[in-house]
Design a protein around this motif. Structure first.
Motif, PDB file in Angstrom:
ATOM      1  N   MET A   1      -6.406  58.327  -9.496  1.00  0.00           N
ATOM      2  CA  MET A   1      -6.587  56.978 -10.015  1.00  0.00           C
ATOM      3  C   MET A   1      -6.309  56.976 -11.521  1.00  0.00           C
ATOM      4  O   MET A   1      -6.771  57.839 -12.245  1.00  0.00           O
ATOM      5  N   ASP A   2      -5.508  56.021 -11.981  1.00  0.00           N
ATOM      6  CA  ASP A   2      -5.194  55.919 -13.400  1.00  0.00           C
ATOM      7  C   ASP A   2      -6.434  55.511 -14.183  1.00  0.00           C
ATOM      8  O   ASP A   2      -7.337  54.872 -13.653  1.00  0.00           O
ATOM      9  N   SER A   3      -6.441  55.879 -15.463  1.00  0.00           N
ATOM     10  CA  SER A   3      -7.567  55.481 -16.295  1.00  0.00           C
ATOM     11  C   SER A   3      -7.460  53.994 -16.618  1.00  0.00           C
ATOM     12  O   SER A   3      -6.373  53.427 -16.717  1.00  0.00           O
ATOM     13  N   LEU A   4      -8.584  53.363 -16.772  1.00  0.00           N
ATOM     14  CA  LEU A   4      -8.669  51.923 -16.999  1.00  0.00           C
ATOM     15  C   LEU A   4      -8.635  51.634 -18.501  1.00  0.00           C
ATOM     16  O   LEU A   4      -9.454  52.151 -19.251  1.00  0.00           O
ATOM     17  N   THR A   5      -7.698  50.832 -18.946  1.00  0.00           N
ATOM     18  CA  THR A   5      -7.660  50.383 -20.331  1.00  0.00           C
ATOM     19  C   THR A   5      -8.430  49.067 -20.403  1.00  0.00           C
ATOM     20  O   THR A   5      -8.240  48.191 -19.568  1.00  0.00           O
ATOM     21  N   TYR A   6      -9.294  48.950 -21.400  1.00  0.00           N
ATOM     22  CA  TYR A   6     -10.168  47.776 -21.486  1.00  0.00           C
ATOM     23  C   TYR A   6     -10.410  47.389 -22.935  1.00  0.00           C
ATOM     24  O   TYR A   6     -10.121  48.153 -23.865  1.00  0.00           O
ATOM     25  N   SER A   7     -10.949  46.203 -23.118  1.00  0.00           N
ATOM     26  CA  SER A   7     -11.441  45.736 -24.414  1.00  0.00           C
ATOM     27  C   SER A   7     -12.959  45.654 -24.340  1.00  0.00           C
ATOM     28  O   SER A   7     -13.516  45.350 -23.284  1.00  0.00           O
ATOM     29  N   ALA A   8     -13.609  45.912 -25.451  1.00  0.00           N
ATOM     30  CA  ALA A   8     -15.060  45.760 -25.551  1.00  0.00           C
ATOM     31  C   ALA A   8     -15.336  44.475 -26.336  1.00  0.00           C
ATOM     32  O   ALA A   8     -14.772  44.267 -27.407  1.00  0.00           O
ATOM     33  N   LEU A   9     -16.174  43.619 -25.782  1.00  0.00           N
ATOM     34  CA  LEU A   9     -16.563  42.366 -26.429  1.00  0.00           C
ATOM     35  C   LEU A   9     -18.049  42.454 -26.723  1.00  0.00           C
ATOM     36  O   LEU A   9     -18.871  42.500 -25.808  1.00  0.00           O
ATOM     37  N   ILE A  10     -18.401  42.508 -28.014  1.00  0.00           N
ATOM     38  CA  ILE A  10     -19.786  42.737 -28.440  1.00  0.00           C
ATOM     39  C   ILE A  10     -20.319  41.485 -29.119  1.00  0.00           C
ATOM     40  O   ILE A  10     -19.676  40.930 -30.008  1.00  0.00           O
ATOM     41  N   PHE A  11     -21.523  41.067 -28.700  1.00  0.00           N
ATOM     42  CA  PHE A  11     -22.168  39.892 -29.273  1.00  0.00           C
ATOM     43  C   PHE A  11     -23.382  40.281 -30.100  1.00  0.00           C
ATOM     44  O   PHE A  11     -24.203  41.078 -29.665  1.00  0.00           O
ATOM     45  N   ALA A  77      -9.804  36.312 -28.086  1.00  0.00           N
ATOM     46  CA  ALA A  77      -9.377  37.386 -28.981  1.00  0.00           C
ATOM     47  C   ALA A  77      -9.077  38.686 -28.240  1.00  0.00           C
ATOM     48  O   ALA A  77      -8.463  39.591 -28.795  1.00  0.00           O
ATOM     49  N   VAL A  78      -9.480  38.778 -26.991  1.00  0.00           N
ATOM     50  CA  VAL A  78      -9.322  40.001 -26.200  1.00  0.00           C
ATOM     51  C   VAL A  78      -7.864  40.180 -25.781  1.00  0.00           C
ATOM     52  O   VAL A  78      -7.195  39.225 -25.404  1.00  0.00           O
ATOM     53  N   CYS A  79      -7.379  41.425 -25.821  1.00  0.00           N
ATOM     54  CA  CYS A  79      -5.980  41.692 -25.471  1.00  0.00           C
ATOM     55  C   CYS A  79      -5.809  42.347 -24.099  1.00  0.00           C
ATOM     56  O   CYS A  79      -4.698  42.460 -23.607  1.00  0.00           O
ATOM     57  N   GLU A  80      -6.879  42.791 -23.463  1.00  0.00           N
ATOM     58  CA  GLU A  80      -6.793  43.472 -22.164  1.00  0.00           C
ATOM     59  C   GLU A  80      -7.313  42.572 -21.045  1.00  0.00           C
ATOM     60  O   GLU A  80      -8.120  41.683 -21.275  1.00  0.00           O
ATOM     61  N   ASP A  81      -6.868  42.853 -19.818  1.00  0.00           N
ATOM     62  CA  ASP A  81      -7.363  42.117 -18.651  1.00  0.00           C
ATOM     63  C   ASP A  81      -8.794  42.510 -18.307  1.00  0.00           C
ATOM     64  O   ASP A  81      -9.576  41.691 -17.848  1.00  0.00           O
ATOM     65  N   SER A  82      -9.129  43.774 -18.517  1.00  0.00           N
ATOM     66  CA  SER A  82     -10.480  44.265 -18.231  1.00  0.00           C
ATOM     67  C   SER A  82     -11.305  44.220 -19.510  1.00  0.00           C
ATOM     68  O   SER A  82     -10.864  44.700 -20.563  1.00  0.00           O
ATOM     69  N   VAL A  83     -12.498  43.634 -19.402  1.00  0.00           N
ATOM     70  CA  VAL A  83     -13.347  43.447 -20.581  1.00  0.00           C
ATOM     71  C   VAL A  83     -14.762  43.913 -20.262  1.00  0.00           C
ATOM     72  O   VAL A  83     -15.340  43.514 -19.250  1.00  0.00           O
ATOM     73  N   LEU A  84     -15.304  44.734 -21.134  1.00  0.00           N
ATOM     74  CA  LEU A  84     -16.701  45.144 -21.036  1.00  0.00           C
ATOM     75  C   LEU A  84     -17.458  44.315 -22.068  1.00  0.00           C
ATOM     76  O   LEU A  84     -17.172  44.407 -23.259  1.00  0.00           O
ATOM     77  N   VAL A  85     -18.376  43.451 -21.612  1.00  0.00           N
ATOM     78  CA  VAL A  85     -19.131  42.564 -22.502  1.00  0.00           C
ATOM     79  C   VAL A  85     -20.494  43.182 -22.757  1.00  0.00           C
ATOM     80  O   VAL A  85     -21.190  43.593 -21.834  1.00  0.00           O
ATOM     81  N   LEU A  86     -20.870  43.216 -24.032  1.00  0.00           N
ATOM     82  CA  LEU A  86     -22.121  43.851 -24.442  1.00  0.00           C
ATOM     83  C   LEU A  86     -22.814  42.972 -25.464  1.00  0.00           C
ATOM     84  O   LEU A  86     -22.192  42.521 -26.421  1.00  0.00           O
ATOM     85  N   ARG A  99     -20.641  54.234 -16.165  1.00  0.00           N
ATOM     86  CA  ARG A  99     -20.957  53.688 -14.842  1.00  0.00           C
ATOM     87  C   ARG A  99     -20.306  52.310 -14.645  1.00  0.00           C
ATOM     88  O   ARG A  99     -19.691  52.038 -13.612  1.00  0.00           O
ATOM     89  N   VAL A 100     -20.404  51.460 -15.650  1.00  0.00           N
ATOM     90  CA  VAL A 100     -19.823  50.120 -15.559  1.00  0.00           C
ATOM     91  C   VAL A 100     -18.300  50.200 -15.465  1.00  0.00           C
ATOM     92  O   VAL A 100     -17.682  49.513 -14.649  1.00  0.00           O
ATOM     93  N   LEU A 101     -17.689  51.051 -16.280  1.00  0.00           N
ATOM     94  CA  LEU A 101     -16.239  51.171 -16.245  1.00  0.00           C
ATOM     95  C   LEU A 101     -15.747  51.732 -14.908  1.00  0.00           C
ATOM     96  O   LEU A 101     -14.700  51.319 -14.397  1.00  0.00           O
ATOM     97  N   LYS A 102     -16.504  52.644 -14.327  1.00  0.00           N
ATOM     98  CA  LYS A 102     -16.137  53.199 -13.014  1.00  0.00           C
ATOM     99  C   LYS A 102     -16.153  52.077 -11.962  1.00  0.00           C
ATOM    100  O   LYS A 102     -15.239  51.955 -11.164  1.00  0.00           O
ATOM    101  N   LYS A 103     -17.186  51.241 -12.001  1.00  0.00           N
ATOM    102  CA  LYS A 103     -17.286  50.126 -11.044  1.00  0.00           C
ATOM    103  C   LYS A 103     -16.166  49.111 -11.284  1.00  0.00           C
ATOM    104  O   LYS A 103     -15.603  48.573 -10.336  1.00  0.00           O
TER     105      LYS A 103
END
Length: 106
Positions: A1-11, A77-86, A99-103
């Motif tokens: 499985m390829d690695s997932l490229t993502y953006s982090a969105l922090i509030f 402002a996010v450039c990736e399709d996958s976003v981790l919101v924190l 764990r979240v990125l794996k899911k």
């Protein structure tokens, strides 16, 4: 499985301890080669503080008085399709992030 490229969105939750939490969370994303971008939605005082000491991969977005507007502006402002919101009300731990990125990848 390829690695997932993502953006982090922090509030920013506008609490006293949250800036120290941001300082602890940033290296988790800066050092991750799969994290393409870190978007931080924050109040004006943080914008000034963070602008004085720029971080790698980081984009700053002004927080709105309305939470949904802030979310939309952050997502624009996010450039990736996958976003981790924190939000910084809770500490971000490496295990939680992994764990979240794996899911998300599944």
């Amino acid at each position: 499985m390829d690695s997932l490229t993502y953006s982090a969105l922090i509030f920013e939750p506008a609490q006293e301890h949250s800036y120290s939490r941001l300082e602890e969370a940033l290296p988790l994303f800066e050092k991750d080669p799969n994290c393409a971008q870190i978007v931080i939605c924050c109040q004006e005082d943080w914008l000034l503080k963070l602008s004085l000491h720029p971080h790698q991969k980081t984009m700053l977005v002004q927080m709105s008085k309305h939470p949904y507007v802030s979310m939309v502006n952050g997502l624009k402002a996010v450039c990736e399709d996958s976003v981790l919101v924190l939000d910084l009300n809770r500490m971000c731990k490496l295990e939680d992030k992994q764990r979240v990125l794996k899911k998300l990848q599944e």
